[in-house]
Design an enzyme around this catalytic site. Structure first.
Site, PDB file in Angstrom:
ATOM      1  N   THR A 117      -9.044  10.209  -0.519  1.00  0.00           N
ATOM      2  CA  THR A 117      -9.341   9.191  -1.536  1.00  0.00           C
ATOM      3  C   THR A 117     -10.760   8.640  -1.369  1.00  0.00           C
ATOM      4  O   THR A 117     -11.479   8.403  -2.341  1.00  0.00           O
ATOM      5  CB  THR A 117      -8.306   8.054  -1.431  1.00  0.00           C
ATOM      6  OG1 THR A 117      -7.025   8.624  -1.683  1.00  0.00           O
ATOM      7  CG2 THR A 117      -8.569   6.938  -2.425  1.00  0.00           C
TER       8      THR A 117
ATOM      9  N   ASP B 128       0.842  -1.202   0.000  1.00  0.00           N
ATOM     10  CA  ASP B 128       0.000   0.000   0.000  1.00  0.00           C
ATOM     11  C   ASP B 128       0.872   1.245   0.000  1.00  0.00           C
ATOM     12  O   ASP B 128       2.092   1.171   0.186  1.00  0.00           O
ATOM     13  CB  ASP B 128      -0.948  -0.015   1.210  1.00  0.00           C
ATOM     14  CG  ASP B 128      -2.134   0.929   1.044  1.00  0.00           C
ATOM     15  OD1 ASP B 128      -2.267   1.556  -0.027  1.00  0.00           O
ATOM     16  OD2 ASP B 128      -2.928   1.041   2.008  1.00  0.00           O
ATOM     17  N   LYS B 129       0.205   2.368  -0.189  1.00  0.00           N
ATOM     18  CA  LYS B 129       0.851   3.678  -0.182  1.00  0.00           C
ATOM     19  C   LYS B 129       0.091   4.570   0.787  1.00  0.00           C
ATOM     20  O   LYS B 129      -1.128   4.423   0.928  1.00  0.00           O
ATOM     21  CB  LYS B 129       0.777   4.281  -1.582  1.00  0.00           C
ATOM     22  CG  LYS B 129       1.410   5.642  -1.675  1.00  0.00           C
ATOM     23  CD  LYS B 129       0.702   6.657  -2.545  1.00  0.00           C
ATOM     24  CE  LYS B 129      -0.716   6.953  -2.252  1.00  0.00           C
ATOM     25  NZ  LYS B 129      -1.190   8.274  -2.712  1.00  0.00           N
ATOM     26  N   HIS B 130       0.795   5.462   1.452  1.00  0.00           N
ATOM     27  CA  HIS B 130       0.092   6.487   2.237  1.00  0.00           C
ATOM     28  C   HIS B 130       0.664   7.847   1.858  1.00  0.00           C
ATOM     29  O   HIS B 130       1.886   8.002   1.777  1.00  0.00           O
ATOM     30  CB  HIS B 130       0.286   6.258   3.742  1.00  0.00           C
ATOM     31  CG  HIS B 130      -0.349   7.337   4.565  1.00  0.00           C
ATOM     32  ND1 HIS B 130      -1.698   7.370   4.836  1.00  0.00           N
ATOM     33  CD2 HIS B 130       0.173   8.449   5.130  1.00  0.00           C
ATOM     34  CE1 HIS B 130      -1.981   8.442   5.542  1.00  0.00           C
ATOM     35  NE2 HIS B 130      -0.856   9.120   5.738  1.00  0.00           N
ATOM     36  N   SER B 131      -0.225   8.802   1.636  1.00  0.00           N
ATOM     37  CA  SER B 131       0.233  10.166   1.364  1.00  0.00           C
ATOM     38  C   SER B 131      -0.105  11.029   2.570  1.00  0.00           C
ATOM     39  O   SER B 131      -1.156  10.851   3.193  1.00  0.00           O
ATOM     40  CB  SER B 131      -0.487  10.689   0.124  1.00  0.00           C
ATOM     41  OG  SER B 131      -0.488  12.096   0.130  1.00  0.00           O
TER      42      SER B 131
ATOM     43  N   SER C 295       0.257   7.631  14.749  1.00  0.00           N
ATOM     44  CA  SER C 295      -1.138   7.702  14.317  1.00  0.00           C
ATOM     45  C   SER C 295      -1.292   7.186  12.884  1.00  0.00           C
ATOM     46  O   SER C 295      -2.122   6.308  12.594  1.00  0.00           O
ATOM     47  CB  SER C 295      -1.610   9.161  14.418  1.00  0.00           C
ATOM     48  OG  SER C 295      -2.852   9.336  13.807  1.00  0.00           O
TER      49      SER C 295
ATOM     50  N   LYS D 259      -2.745   2.903  11.732  1.00  0.00           N
ATOM     51  CA  LYS D 259      -3.872   2.608  10.838  1.00  0.00           C
ATOM     52  C   LYS D 259      -3.402   1.827   9.611  1.00  0.00           C
ATOM     53  O   LYS D 259      -4.033   0.866   9.193  1.00  0.00           O
ATOM     54  CB  LYS D 259      -4.548   3.912  10.397  1.00  0.00           C
ATOM     55  CG  LYS D 259      -5.244   4.622  11.545  1.00  0.00           C
ATOM     56  CD  LYS D 259      -5.941   5.875  11.085  1.00  0.00           C
ATOM     57  CE  LYS D 259      -4.991   6.983  10.768  1.00  0.00           C
ATOM     58  NZ  LYS D 259      -5.016   8.179  11.565  1.00  0.00           N
ATOM     59  N   LYS D 260      -2.298   2.256   9.033  1.00  0.00           N
ATOM     60  CA  LYS D 260      -1.825   1.580   7.812  1.00  0.00           C
ATOM     61  C   LYS D 260      -1.343   0.164   8.134  1.00  0.00           C
ATOM     62  O   LYS D 260      -1.602  -0.780   7.388  1.00  0.00           O
ATOM     63  CB  LYS D 260      -0.696   2.390   7.155  1.00  0.00           C
ATOM     64  CG  LYS D 260      -1.227   3.482   6.263  1.00  0.00           C
ATOM     65  CD  LYS D 260      -1.824   2.933   4.952  1.00  0.00           C
ATOM     66  CE  LYS D 260      -2.778   3.894   4.297  1.00  0.00           C
ATOM     67  NZ  LYS D 260      -3.427   3.424   3.075  1.00  0.00           N
TER      68      LYS D 260
ATOM     69  N   ARG E  71      -6.330  14.801  20.570  1.00  0.00           N
ATOM     70  CA  ARG E  71      -5.210  15.662  20.122  1.00  0.00           C
ATOM     71  C   ARG E  71      -5.726  16.842  19.309  1.00  0.00           C
ATOM     72  O   ARG E  71      -5.228  17.965  19.423  1.00  0.00           O
ATOM     73  CB  ARG E  71      -4.227  14.835  19.267  1.00  0.00           C
ATOM     74  CG  ARG E  71      -3.387  13.873  20.078  1.00  0.00           C
ATOM     75  CD  ARG E  71      -2.643  12.916  19.148  1.00  0.00           C
ATOM     76  NE  ARG E  71      -1.856  13.607  18.163  1.00  0.00           N
ATOM     77  CZ  ARG E  71      -1.635  13.170  16.914  1.00  0.00           C
ATOM     78  NH1 ARG E  71      -2.133  12.020  16.514  1.00  0.00           N
ATOM     79  NH2 ARG E  71      -0.904  13.868  16.084  1.00  0.00           N
TER      80      ARG E  71
HETATM   81  N1  URA Z   1      -3.050  12.208   9.972  1.00  0.00           N
HETATM   82  C1  URA Z   1      -3.233  11.192  10.832  1.00  0.00           C
HETATM   83  O1  URA Z   1      -3.782  10.171  10.505  1.00  0.00           O
HETATM   84  N2  URA Z   1      -2.774  11.352  12.097  1.00  0.00           N
HETATM   85  C2  URA Z   1      -2.136  12.452  12.506  1.00  0.00           C
HETATM   86  O2  URA Z   1      -1.730  12.521  13.643  1.00  0.00           O
HETATM   87  C3  URA Z   1      -1.965  13.511  11.591  1.00  0.00           C
HETATM   88  C4  URA Z   1      -2.436  13.358  10.317  1.00  0.00           C
END
Ligand code: URA
Length: 441
Positions: free
Chosen positions: A122, A82-85, A185, A189-190, A170
């Site tokens: 997305t 996968d990719k995360h931006s 964070s 998730k990823k 936060r």
């Molecule tokens: N995006 C996230 O998912 N977490 C953060 O803390 C900041 C941006």
């Protein structure tokens, strides 16, 4: 019984280093509710000021990843990638990247998010496709990933629930801007998606989440170190966000340009460069190609039309129209009003405040000011100029798609204010640098 939450908070407040079990105890309390909002916010502020050592960041990432479901793709006959931006304006790369990698033998179970602040998401873009289910059940997600090689869906509450609570706190306690906490964070998730490899697209520039190039570099290197430390082969590209990526910003309009890119009908050179570089990284991380052959392999998957076929198959498998790729224009919503934004003077497009361009889309209704707000998929900006373009007074800087004339005029003023016409800017690369996996397993 472990220490009380207040003892762990005090340890961090006083500059101490928390053990993995201590961090695990706090994260368990975030998930089951036994640690209070006040304690979580005090912990966040202590980390904000004292920072976290690398081992602490890895422990926080793993504990938050494990606070909910962790997917397993080991039955697939190829790597899960996968990719995360970190988020941009006009950044629709995921829509093209997932089917390109799928056409090269990778599996891309992409769990994507909604737009955040001035950046698009997305998930919102995919929601522009009529009938397409962004919240399928687990079985459908699995079977579409397996049969099409990719499935772009939305996050569920079962993934990294500790982060959901922690991030919400936060967000209202001025503790988002901590590289340690952002790292944990994003990655929690990823990594809950059970990946074999991850590539990060960390943006730098006027439309980026981080305010300076140095901060973007620091975030990229933190993400790469922590993700590899947590056991997932990960690399990063630092890419430019001093202008809109491509020429459109919005939801339906970004889906349209993704389809045109995949079919070869229209491809922006910078979009192609960044997309293919990220795809090539993914093949290398997944062992599907070596560094010398990866770019040719992903280019062929795109130029042969195989990636477009994967995208079409995924859209149909997730409930979208059967001939979406051929007839996307008939399915994507278009609003009533379209106006051009005239250049106030002649000259060269010198500077773009990309964040303001993103906020213009949000104000049109294409993004949210409140997480619960609905969005309008049809509105947005098209034909946006690029840095270095020569314009004569009156030439369009962009076109606005809006629901009302008043919305269109307000967006046009914002776009005009966001673009400076003057001397030619020094050309900026689309890709600044690459950070390879560190200490990867
Ligand atoms: N995006 C996230 O998912 N977490 C953060 O803390 C900041 C941006």
């Amino acid at each position: 019984m472990g220490a009380l939450p207040q003892e762990l908070i005090a340890k961090k407040r006083d500059g101490g280093t928390l053990a993995a079990e201590e961090i695990g105890q706090l994260v368990t309390g975030m998930t089951d509710g036994s640690v209070t909002d006040a304690q979580i916010s005090a912990f966040a502020m202590a980390v904000f000021f004292r920072g976290m050592a690398m081992d602490e960041r890895v422990a926080l990432t793993l504990a938050m990843r494990d606070s909910g479901d962790v997917l397993d793709w080991s039955h697939l006959d190829g790597p899960a990638l996968d990719k995360h931006s970190t988020g941009g304006v006009g950044d629709n790369l995921s829509l093209m990247l997932a089917p390109i990698v799928a056409a090269c033998g990778g599996f891309v179970p992409m769990i994507s998010g909604r737009g955040l602040g001035h950046t698009g998401g997305t998930l919102d873009k995919m929601d522009s496709i009529p009938g397409y289910q962004t919240q399928p059940d687990n079985e459908t997600f699995r079977s579409v990933t397996e049969s099409c090689g990719c499935a772009v869906i939305g996050q569920t509450a079962a993934l990294a629930p500790a982060d959901k609570r922690f991030y919400g706190i936060r967000d209202v306690t001025a503790t988002v801007e901590s590289i340690d906490l952002i790292t944990a964070s994003i990655l929690s998730k990823k990594l809950a998606a059970g990946l074999d490899g991850l590539v990060l697209d960390v943006k730098s520039g006027s439309g980026a989440f981080m305010p300076t190039h140095e901060d973007s570099e620091a975030l990229a290197s933190s993400l790469v170190s922590v993700a590899n430390g947590a056991g997932t082969r990960t690399s990063a590209l630092l890419t430019d966000m001093n202008e809109v990526l491509g020429h459109v910003a919005g939801n339906a309009v970004e889906v349209a340009t993704a389809v045109e890119f995949l079919t070869g009908a229209a491809q922006d050179a910078r979009v192609r460069e960044v997309t293919l570089a990220l795809c090539a990284q993914m093949l290398v991380l997944g062992g599907l190609a070596d560094k010398d052959t990866a770019l040719a392999k992903v280019s062929d998957a795109l130029d042969s039309g195989r990636a477009a076929e994967r995208f079409a198959a995924m859209v149909t498998a997730l409930g979208g129209p059967a001939h979406f790729v051929e007839r996307y224009q008939t399915y994507l919503a278009v609003p009533e009003i379209e106006i051009a934004v005239p250049a106030p003077t002649s000259g060269t497009v010198a500077v773009m405040d990309t964040r303001q361009i993103g906020l213009a889309v949000v104000a049109l209704g294409g993004g949210r000011t409140n997480p619960a707000d609905p969005i309008d998929h049809a509105v947005g900006l098209t034909h946006i100029v690029s840095l270095g373009d020569r314009v004569e007074a009156g030439d369009p800087l962009a076109r606005v798609l809006a629901r009302t004339q008043a919305d269109a005029d307000a967006a046009a003023s914002r776009v005009t204010a966001a673009i400076t016409i003057g001397d030619a800017p020094a050309p900026a690369p689309a890709i600044y640098s690459q950070i390879d996996p560190t200490g990867a397993p």
